[in-house]
Design a protein around this motif. Structure first.
Motif, PDB file in Angstrom:
ATOM      1  N   VAL A  14      29.122  77.343 -31.524  1.00 20.85           N
ATOM      2  CA  VAL A  14      27.685  77.579 -31.523  1.00 20.85           C
ATOM      3  C   VAL A  14      27.299  78.123 -30.155  1.00 20.85           C
ATOM      4  O   VAL A  14      27.596  77.527 -29.131  1.00 20.85           O
ATOM      5  N   ASN A  15      26.651  79.273 -30.138  1.00 19.84           N
ATOM      6  CA  ASN A  15      26.104  79.825 -28.898  1.00 19.84           C
ATOM      7  C   ASN A  15      24.748  79.185 -28.678  1.00 19.84           C
ATOM      8  O   ASN A  15      23.942  79.122 -29.604  1.00 19.84           O
ATOM      9  N   VAL A  16      24.474  78.731 -27.459  1.00 20.03           N
ATOM     10  CA  VAL A  16      23.200  78.093 -27.152  1.00 20.03           C
ATOM     11  C   VAL A  16      22.566  78.791 -25.959  1.00 20.03           C
ATOM     12  O   VAL A  16      23.196  78.933 -24.910  1.00 20.03           O
ATOM     13  N   ASN A  26      20.804  93.230 -25.607  1.00 22.09           N
ATOM     14  CA  ASN A  26      21.205  93.017 -26.998  1.00 22.09           C
ATOM     15  C   ASN A  26      22.339  92.013 -27.086  1.00 22.09           C
ATOM     16  O   ASN A  26      23.177  91.931 -26.196  1.00 22.09           O
ATOM     17  N   MET A  27      22.360  91.258 -28.201  1.00 23.01           N
ATOM     18  CA  MET A  27      23.389  90.238 -28.400  1.00 23.01           C
ATOM     19  C   MET A  27      24.037  90.419 -29.764  1.00 23.01           C
ATOM     20  O   MET A  27      23.344  90.626 -30.760  1.00 23.01           O
ATOM     21  N   MET A  28      25.360  90.361 -29.795  1.00 22.14           N
ATOM     22  CA  MET A  28      26.113  90.387 -31.055  1.00 22.14           C
ATOM     23  C   MET A  28      27.015  89.163 -31.074  1.00 22.14           C
ATOM     24  O   MET A  28      27.653  88.841 -30.068  1.00 22.14           O
ATOM     25  N   THR A  29      27.062  88.474 -32.230  1.00 19.93           N
ATOM     26  CA  THR A  29      27.894  87.291 -32.342  1.00 19.93           C
ATOM     27  C   THR A  29      28.367  87.113 -33.786  1.00 19.93           C
ATOM     28  O   THR A  29      27.696  87.535 -34.716  1.00 19.93           O
ATOM     29  N   ALA A  30      29.509  86.486 -33.925  1.00 21.66           N
ATOM     30  CA  ALA A  30      30.026  86.168 -35.255  1.00 21.66           C
ATOM     31  C   ALA A  30      29.751  84.710 -35.593  1.00 21.66           C
ATOM     32  O   ALA A  30      29.957  84.281 -36.718  1.00 21.66           O
ATOM     33  N   GLU A  44      22.295  90.594 -33.433  1.00 21.89           N
ATOM     34  CA  GLU A  44      23.035  90.805 -34.667  1.00 21.89           C
ATOM     35  C   GLU A  44      24.066  89.698 -34.775  1.00 21.89           C
ATOM     36  O   GLU A  44      24.873  89.494 -33.872  1.00 21.89           O
ATOM     37  N   SER A  45      24.004  88.955 -35.890  1.00 21.35           N
ATOM     38  CA  SER A  45      24.900  87.817 -36.095  1.00 21.35           C
ATOM     39  C   SER A  45      25.402  87.805 -37.526  1.00 21.35           C
ATOM     40  O   SER A  45      24.658  88.114 -38.451  1.00 21.35           O
ATOM     41  N   LYS A  46      26.656  87.417 -37.697  1.00 20.20           N
ATOM     42  CA  LYS A  46      27.220  87.268 -39.036  1.00 20.20           C
ATOM     43  C   LYS A  46      27.007  85.852 -39.544  1.00 20.20           C
ATOM     44  O   LYS A  46      27.479  85.499 -40.602  1.00 20.20           O
ATOM     45  N   ALA A  47      26.287  85.055 -38.780  1.00 14.64           N
ATOM     46  CA  ALA A  47      26.088  83.647 -39.122  1.00 14.64           C
ATOM     47  C   ALA A  47      24.601  83.295 -39.053  1.00 14.64           C
ATOM     48  O   ALA A  47      23.751  84.147 -39.265  1.00 14.64           O
ATOM     49  N   LYS A  48      24.307  82.031 -38.726  1.00 12.25           N
ATOM     50  CA  LYS A  48      22.939  81.522 -38.709  1.00 12.25           C
ATOM     51  C   LYS A  48      22.355  81.569 -37.301  1.00 12.25           C
ATOM     52  O   LYS A  48      23.038  81.264 -36.331  1.00 12.25           O
ATOM     53  N   ILE A  49      21.082  81.923 -37.229  1.00 10.65           N
ATOM     54  CA  ILE A  49      20.345  81.888 -35.969  1.00 10.65           C
ATOM     55  C   ILE A  49      19.249  80.843 -36.112  1.00 10.65           C
ATOM     56  O   ILE A  49      18.536  80.813 -37.118  1.00 10.65           O
ATOM     57  N   ILE A  56      11.834  81.856 -27.779  1.00 11.20           N
ATOM     58  CA  ILE A  56      11.066  83.095 -27.881  1.00 11.20           C
ATOM     59  C   ILE A  56      12.056  84.237 -28.051  1.00 11.20           C
ATOM     60  O   ILE A  56      12.974  84.380 -27.238  1.00 11.20           O
ATOM     61  N   VAL A  57      11.874  85.031 -29.094  1.00 11.40           N
ATOM     62  CA  VAL A  57      12.701  86.214 -29.302  1.00 11.40           C
ATOM     63  C   VAL A  57      11.785  87.407 -29.488  1.00 11.40           C
ATOM     64  O   VAL A  57      10.870  87.373 -30.316  1.00 11.40           O
ATOM     65  N   GLU A  58      12.023  88.449 -28.691  1.00  8.82           N
ATOM     66  CA  GLU A  58      11.300  89.710 -28.832  1.00  8.82           C
ATOM     67  C   GLU A  58      12.337  90.797 -29.036  1.00  8.82           C
ATOM     68  O   GLU A  58      12.978  91.231 -28.082  1.00  8.82           O
ATOM     69  N   GLY A  59      12.541  91.180 -30.287  1.00  2.00           N
ATOM     70  CA  GLY A  59      13.530  92.195 -30.628  1.00  2.00           C
ATOM     71  C   GLY A  59      13.905  92.083 -32.089  1.00  2.00           C
ATOM     72  O   GLY A  59      13.601  91.093 -32.754  1.00  2.00           O
ATOM     73  N   ASN A  60      14.572  93.095 -32.593  1.00  2.00           N
ATOM     74  CA  ASN A  60      14.986  93.113 -33.988  1.00  2.00           C
ATOM     75  C   ASN A  60      16.139  92.146 -34.208  1.00  2.00           C
ATOM     76  O   ASN A  60      16.976  91.944 -33.325  1.00  2.00           O
ATOM     77  N   ILE A  61      16.178  91.578 -35.414  1.00  5.10           N
ATOM     78  CA  ILE A  61      17.203  90.586 -35.738  1.00  5.10           C
ATOM     79  C   ILE A  61      17.851  90.959 -37.060  1.00  5.10           C
ATOM     80  O   ILE A  61      17.169  91.285 -38.026  1.00  5.10           O
ATOM     81  N   LYS A  62      19.185  90.859 -37.086  1.00  3.91           N
ATOM     82  CA  LYS A  62      19.959  91.048 -38.315  1.00  3.91           C
ATOM     83  C   LYS A  62      20.967  89.907 -38.360  1.00  3.91           C
ATOM     84  O   LYS A  62      21.760  89.728 -37.438  1.00  3.91           O
ATOM     85  N   CYS A  63      20.913  89.086 -39.443  1.00  2.00           N
ATOM     86  CA  CYS A  63      21.788  87.924 -39.515  1.00  2.00           C
ATOM     87  C   CYS A  63      21.971  87.466 -40.960  1.00  2.00           C
ATOM     88  O   CYS A  63      21.349  88.005 -41.874  1.00  2.00           O
ATOM     89  N   ALA A  64      22.798  86.446 -41.144  1.00  2.00           N
ATOM     90  CA  ALA A  64      23.033  85.882 -42.475  1.00  2.00           C
ATOM     91  C   ALA A  64      21.886  84.951 -42.873  1.00  2.00           C
ATOM     92  O   ALA A  64      21.383  85.009 -43.990  1.00  2.00           O
ATOM     93  N   ASN A  65      21.488  84.056 -41.963  1.00  2.00           N
ATOM     94  CA  ASN A  65      20.407  83.097 -42.189  1.00  2.00           C
ATOM     95  C   ASN A  65      19.651  82.915 -40.881  1.00  2.00           C
ATOM     96  O   ASN A  65      20.242  83.044 -39.806  1.00  2.00           O
ATOM     97  N   ILE A  66      18.360  82.572 -40.980  1.00  2.00           N
ATOM     98  CA  ILE A  66      17.591  82.277 -39.773  1.00  2.00           C
ATOM     99  C   ILE A  66      16.612  81.152 -40.048  1.00  2.00           C
ATOM    100  O   ILE A  66      16.023  81.079 -41.132  1.00  2.00           O
ATOM    101  N   GLU A  67      16.494  80.253 -39.080  1.00  2.00           N
ATOM    102  CA  GLU A  67      15.530  79.161 -39.116  1.00  2.00           C
ATOM    103  C   GLU A  67      14.661  79.321 -37.878  1.00  2.00           C
ATOM    104  O   GLU A  67      15.181  79.320 -36.752  1.00  2.00           O
TER     105      GLU A  67
END
Length: 131
Positions: A14-16, A26-30, A44-49, A56-67
């Motif tokens: 888990v990245n924290v 920009n951040m990319m993670t699996a 961009e994540s292949k997992a959950k964010i 606080i996040v200011e930017g586009n997000i692409k992921c599998a799940n987000i809470e």
């Protein structure tokens, strides 16, 4: 990391980004990622964010799940499976997802496009029997 922590987030890694931390870029993670600090950039994540209450996040997000419990400002939020907006969430942006869950109290300003996550052809309605 304790075994209970890995079960909570769904993977062993888990990245924290801790509260008080500010990142720009920009951040990319699996693996899963929890953001309690501030991130200005695309994710961009292949997992959950998870965006924590202080996150606080200011930017586009692409992921599998987000809470989302905190603040997200994204022109584009593309989520393969589930977007979960908790009661303390504040989201400004356009969502494209398979499913969305919004708790009472959450704030959302933008558009939401839901796509069918099942690869099942729609069935025709039953026809009445002729006599």
């Amino acid at each position: 990391m304790k075994e209970t922590d890995t079960r909570e987030y769904g993977s062993a890694t888990v990245n924290v980004i801790a509260q008080g931390t500010q990142l720009q870029g920009n951040m990319m993670t699996a693996s899963d990622c929890r953001i309690d600090g501030a991130l200005r950039g695309n994710i961009e994540s292949k997992a959950k964010i998870i965006v924590g209450r202080s996150g606080i996040v200011e930017g586009n997000i692409k992921c599998a799940n987000i809470e989302i419990e905190g603040n997200v400002k994204a022109e584009s939020l593309i989520v393969a499976e589930l977007v979960s907006l908790k009661a303390t969430a504040n989201l400004i942006g356009n969502i494209e997802t398979g499913k969305i869950a919004i708790e009472p109290g959450a704030e959302f300003s933008g558009n939401c496009k839901m796509r069918n996550t099942r690869n099942v052809a729609p069935q025709a309605a039953p026809q009445p029997e002729r006599k």
